[in-house]
Motif scaffolding. Structure first.
Motif, PDB file in Angstrom:
ATOM      1  N   HIS A 324      48.444  78.333  50.418  1.00 28.00           N
ATOM      2  CA  HIS A 324      49.636  77.499  50.621  1.00 28.00           C
ATOM      3  C   HIS A 324      49.833  77.066  52.068  1.00 28.00           C
ATOM      4  CE1 HIS A 324      50.443  78.617  46.581  1.00 28.00           C
ATOM      5  NE2 HIS A 324      50.875  79.829  46.840  1.00 28.00           N
ATOM      6  N   TYR A 325      49.330  77.864  53.002  1.00 28.65           N
ATOM      7  CA  TYR A 325      49.560  77.566  54.422  1.00 28.65           C
ATOM      8  C   TYR A 325      48.279  77.126  55.145  1.00 28.65           C
ATOM      9  CZ  TYR A 325      53.829  79.832  53.061  1.00 28.65           C
ATOM     10  OH  TYR A 325      54.986  80.143  52.386  1.00 28.65           O
ATOM     11  N   GLY A 326      47.256  76.800  54.368  1.00 30.55           N
ATOM     12  CA  GLY A 326      46.052  76.214  54.940  1.00 30.55           C
ATOM     13  C   GLY A 326      45.212  77.156  55.786  1.00 30.55           C
ATOM     14  N   GLU A 327      45.355  78.443  55.602  1.00 32.63           N
ATOM     15  CA  GLU A 327      44.553  79.374  56.407  1.00 32.63           C
ATOM     16  C   GLU A 327      43.068  79.229  56.112  1.00 32.63           C
ATOM     17  OE1 GLU A 327      47.182  81.943  54.951  1.00 32.63           O
ATOM     18  OE2 GLU A 327      48.334  82.247  56.811  1.00 32.63           O
ATOM     19  N   ARG A 328      42.735  79.206  54.818  1.00 29.46           N
ATOM     20  CA  ARG A 328      41.311  79.099  54.461  1.00 29.46           C
ATOM     21  C   ARG A 328      40.772  77.688  54.679  1.00 29.46           C
ATOM     22  NH1 ARG A 328      42.154  81.026  49.035  1.00 29.46           N
ATOM     23  NH2 ARG A 328      43.927  82.312  49.611  1.00 29.46           N
ATOM     24  N   MET A 329      41.658  76.723  54.761  1.00 33.62           N
ATOM     25  CA  MET A 329      41.224  75.360  55.090  1.00 33.62           C
ATOM     26  C   MET A 329      41.133  75.173  56.605  1.00 33.62           C
ATOM     27  SD  MET A 329      40.398  73.595  52.477  1.00 33.62           S
ATOM     28  CE  MET A 329      40.307  71.960  53.179  1.00 33.62           C
ATOM     29  N   ASN A 330      41.487  76.207  57.351  1.00 33.54           N
ATOM     30  CA  ASN A 330      41.429  76.187  58.813  1.00 33.54           C
ATOM     31  C   ASN A 330      42.368  75.162  59.442  1.00 33.54           C
ATOM     32  OD1 ASN A 330      40.511  77.165  61.263  1.00 33.54           O
ATOM     33  ND2 ASN A 330      38.928  75.587  61.439  1.00 33.54           N
ATOM     34  N   VAL A 331      43.535  74.945  58.823  1.00 30.51           N
ATOM     35  CA  VAL A 331      44.503  74.004  59.403  1.00 30.51           C
ATOM     36  C   VAL A 331      45.880  74.654  59.612  1.00 30.51           C
ATOM     37  CG1 VAL A 331      43.414  71.877  58.588  1.00 30.51           C
ATOM     38  CG2 VAL A 331      45.016  73.083  57.093  1.00 30.51           C
ATOM     39  N   ALA A 332      45.949  75.975  59.459  1.00 32.15           N
ATOM     40  CA  ALA A 332      47.250  76.643  59.558  1.00 32.15           C
ATOM     41  C   ALA A 332      47.883  76.398  60.921  1.00 32.15           C
ATOM     42  CB  ALA A 332      47.076  78.140  59.311  1.00 32.15           C
ATOM     43  N   CYS A 333      49.178  76.098  60.932  1.00 31.86           N
ATOM     44  CA  CYS A 333      49.938  75.940  62.176  1.00 31.86           C
ATOM     45  C   CYS A 333      51.412  75.951  61.799  1.00 31.86           C
ATOM     46  CB  CYS A 333      49.588  74.637  62.892  1.00 31.86           C
ATOM     47  SG  CYS A 333      49.857  73.161  61.899  1.00 31.86           S
ATOM     48  N   GLU A 371      46.483  64.654  64.462  1.00 36.27           N
ATOM     49  CA  GLU A 371      45.059  64.446  64.756  1.00 36.27           C
ATOM     50  C   GLU A 371      44.218  65.732  64.824  1.00 36.27           C
ATOM     51  OE1 GLU A 371      47.524  62.902  66.357  1.00 36.27           O
ATOM     52  OE2 GLU A 371      47.259  60.814  65.716  1.00 36.27           O
ATOM     53  N   PRO A 372      44.646  66.762  65.574  1.00 39.92           N
ATOM     54  CA  PRO A 372      43.791  67.948  65.647  1.00 39.92           C
ATOM     55  C   PRO A 372      43.553  68.598  64.281  1.00 39.92           C
ATOM     56  CG  PRO A 372      45.658  68.132  67.173  1.00 39.92           C
ATOM     57  CD  PRO A 372      45.860  66.882  66.387  1.00 39.92           C
ATOM     58  N   TYR A 373      44.556  68.487  63.406  1.00 45.85           N
ATOM     59  CA  TYR A 373      44.428  69.138  62.097  1.00 45.85           C
ATOM     60  C   TYR A 373      43.546  68.314  61.170  1.00 45.85           C
ATOM     61  CZ  TYR A 373      47.756  71.869  64.486  1.00 45.85           C
ATOM     62  OH  TYR A 373      48.327  72.640  65.450  1.00 45.85           O
ATOM     63  N   VAL A 374      43.605  66.999  61.347  1.00 42.13           N
ATOM     64  CA  VAL A 374      42.704  66.133  60.584  1.00 42.13           C
ATOM     65  C   VAL A 374      41.260  66.457  60.965  1.00 42.13           C
ATOM     66  CG1 VAL A 374      41.917  63.749  60.291  1.00 42.13           C
ATOM     67  CG2 VAL A 374      44.370  64.261  60.232  1.00 42.13           C
ATOM     68  N   GLU A 375      41.009  66.629  62.268  1.00 44.24           N
ATOM     69  CA  GLU A 375      39.652  66.957  62.731  1.00 44.24           C
ATOM     70  C   GLU A 375      39.184  68.291  62.174  1.00 44.24           C
ATOM     71  OE1 GLU A 375      37.653  64.763  63.998  1.00 44.24           O
ATOM     72  OE2 GLU A 375      39.417  63.461  63.795  1.00 44.24           O
ATOM     73  N   ARG A 376      40.079  69.267  62.224  1.00 44.63           N
ATOM     74  CA  ARG A 376      39.708  70.591  61.718  1.00 44.63           C
ATOM     75  C   ARG A 376      39.457  70.559  60.214  1.00 44.63           C
ATOM     76  NH1 ARG A 376      43.917  74.421  64.939  1.00 44.63           N
ATOM     77  NH2 ARG A 376      43.470  75.849  63.217  1.00 44.63           N
ATOM     78  N   ALA A 379      36.022  68.988  59.504  1.00 47.55           N
ATOM     79  CA  ALA A 379      34.940  69.923  59.825  1.00 47.55           C
ATOM     80  C   ALA A 379      34.805  70.991  58.739  1.00 47.55           C
ATOM     81  CB  ALA A 379      35.193  70.558  61.189  1.00 47.55           C
ATOM     82  N   ARG A 380      35.931  71.497  58.311  1.00 46.91           N
ATOM     83  CA  ARG A 380      35.921  72.558  57.311  1.00 46.91           C
ATOM     84  C   ARG A 380      35.388  72.046  55.967  1.00 46.91           C
ATOM     85  NH1 ARG A 380      35.030  77.218  55.450  1.00 46.91           N
ATOM     86  NH2 ARG A 380      36.641  78.317  54.288  1.00 46.91           N
ATOM     87  N   VAL A 381      35.827  70.848  55.593  1.00 49.24           N
ATOM     88  CA  VAL A 381      35.406  70.255  54.320  1.00 49.24           C
ATOM     89  C   VAL A 381      33.887  70.038  54.309  1.00 49.24           C
ATOM     90  CG1 VAL A 381      35.534  68.110  52.968  1.00 49.24           C
ATOM     91  CG2 VAL A 381      37.638  69.220  53.747  1.00 49.24           C
ATOM     92  N   GLU A 382      33.384  69.536  55.442  1.00 51.01           N
ATOM     93  CA  GLU A 382      31.937  69.317  55.545  1.00 51.01           C
ATOM     94  C   GLU A 382      31.160  70.616  55.448  1.00 51.01           C
ATOM     95  OE1 GLU A 382      30.497  66.873  58.897  1.00 51.01           O
ATOM     96  OE2 GLU A 382      32.126  65.511  58.287  1.00 51.01           O
TER      97      GLU A 382
END
Ligand SMILES: [Zn+2]
Length: 480
Positions: A324-333, A371-376, A379-382
């Motif tokens: 729910h908080y994007g930890e595993r997607m590497n976008v948590a903030c 922007e920084p979260y879009v980049e992260r 990268a994670r998706v790839e």
């Protein structure tokens, strides 16, 4: 006198009968967007156009300056000064749905509440704001700014109304929108909406083992899917029956442990059909729901699939499920004003021959940049072997607590309600974000339930009159 709450309260209460008399026919207009009746001057159909005309006709008959912007939006304006205060409302409503005690477009009053689609979102408050503007005009108080009541017609869908407005007119810098909650919402999260895709691997189809033929869950990015369905081919051969028996047993245990319901059917052709029920929730609060799609993937992931079948399920089960908080997607903030970034997996699709796709609705904190979260995210998706095939972002909105608009509205609210105006943040977007310094201001009071978008939508009449008094004084204080 005039900057005392009592004056405006008395004025608003005296409007009770006139207000209800006007509100009833206004609510009776079915203003659900209907593109089948759309045409020139009515881009969202007949009902929406009639609701817009209703408010503009009212304004005209009361001697205000009014304008219809090609049926997309309109305004009713008081005053002639250069500077402007905006009050943003909308006349379109969401579909009615089932479960109404009385018909959604036949307003009924029971226990001091008026029931109808649009009673609280947003025709009731829109008309309260109109009456407030009329009270301001009747007061004859001198103003340094114009007050413009801006009427949108596409708030519940694509916000094309505000886009059109911004092309034809200049949006005011300051103001408020009576389309959410009191005291006020000064921070709204922004959104990142990516579609992620996974290519099918042809060798999967050739494999003789388990195969994921199809997977379908959810149909809106911004809702937690409450249904999921999958078709699975059982491996051919002698052990097929044992395998099906084992899966069936595990399925029952899984349903029990997950406290959800589901159905498993075996088709004659050696195909198992799974259906799972989750719990729906708004995409901005994924933690309040049970995502049927990722949960079903979690069950299926224990079965030995191969190739893209396996990769699709792995991503849903091991990365997206309850992230729910994007930890595993590497976008948590997170920020202090609006809290944590949230991730909702709203649309999940797989087809054994074409591959998979996932539509995410990510809501990032109001004071951060995307922007920084879009980049992260990319990268994670790839890294996971998926592709970002489409990505849309929408800005967050934030008005600092010490801004004069917030200080003024807080003071007005406190005078009327006698409680401190605690500033709120939201995961959702309101019209307020179209103004540089705009906040969502009412109409739902703290502790009251909001029935927006639900069956038996209602507004408490006393609350609408309280809101009217607050809006009248707020318009005055911002414009004086
Ligand atoms: Zn609304």
């Amino acid at each position: 006198m005039s900057d005392h709450a009592d004056y405006w309260k008395r004025q608003a209460l005296a409007q009770r009968d006139a207000y209800l008399e006007t509100l009833r026919p206004f609510l009776a207009i079915n203003s659900i967007e209907d593109m089948s009746t759309a045409g020139p001057g009515k881009p969202f159909g007949d009902g929406v156009a009639r609701a817009l005309d209703f408010m503009l006709a009212l304004g005209r008959s009361d001697g205000f300056a009014v304008k219809n912007l090609d049926g997309y939006a309109g305004y009713v304006e008081y005053g002639e000064s250069e500077e402007e205060v905006g009050v943003l409302v909308h006349v379109d409503v969401v579909t009615a749905g089932d479960g109404w005690t009385t018909p959604p477009f036949e307003p009924h009053i029971r226990d001091g509440k008026i029931y109808a689609r649009g009673a609280i979102d947003d025709k009731g408050p829109a008309l309260a704001a109109y009456f407030a503007l009329r009270l301001l005009k009747q007061s004859g108080l001198p103003l340094a700014k114009r007050v413009r009541l801006i009427i949108g017609t596409d708030e519940e869908s694509g916000w094309l109304c505000m886009k059109h407005y911004a092309e034809q007119e200049t949006l005011p810098e300051i103001g408020f929108s009576p389309d959410a909650s009191f005291p006020m919402i000064h921070a709204e999260k922004g959104q990142i909406n990516p579609t992620l895709t996974l290519a099918a691997q042809p060798e999967t189809a050739a494999a003789a083992g388990w195969r994921l033929l199809s997977f379908v869950s959810g149909d809106q990015g911004n809702s937690v899917p409450d249904k999921a369905a999958a078709s699975v081919a059982v491996p051919a051969g002698a052990e097929a029956e044992t395998a099906v028996a084992a899966v069936t047993k595990r399925w029952d245990a899984f349903l029990h442990a997950s406290r959800v319901t589901g159905r498993l059917e075996q088709r004659a052709s050696g195909v198992l059909s799974f259906q799972l029920d989750g719990k729906p929730a708004h995409g901005m609060e994924p933690f309040n729901g049970v995502n049927a799609g990722t949960l079903l993937a979690r069950f299926l992931h224990d079965t030995p699939f191969a190739g893209s079948d396996r990769e699709f399920l792995r991503f849903l089960a091991e990365v997206l499920h309850e992230d729910h908080y994007g930890e595993r997607m590497n976008v948590a903030c997170r920020d202090d004003v609006s809290g944590a970034l949230t991730v909702n997996a709203g649309i999940l699709r797989y087809d054994g021959s074409t591959g998979g796709s996932v539509r995410l609705n990510i809501r990032y904190p109001a004071t951060l940049q995307p922007e920084p979260y879009v980049e992260r995210l990319k990268a994670r998706v790839e890294e996971l072997g998926w592709t970002v095939s489409d990505l849309r972002t929408s800005k967050s909105h934030y008005v600092p607590a010490d801004h004069p608009v917030i200080r003024t509205l807080s003071r007005v609210y406190e005078q009327h309600i006698g409680e401190p105006a605690r500033l709120l943040a939201s995961g959702g977007a309101t019209y307020a974000k179209t103004l540089k310094a705009g906040v969502a201001f009412g109409p739902v009071f703290p502790g009251k339930e909001s029935t927006a978008h639900l069956a038996d939508e209602y507004a408490e009449i006393d609350d609408l009159l309280r809101a009217m008094a607050i809006y009248a004084q707020a318009m005055y204080e911002l414009a004086k």
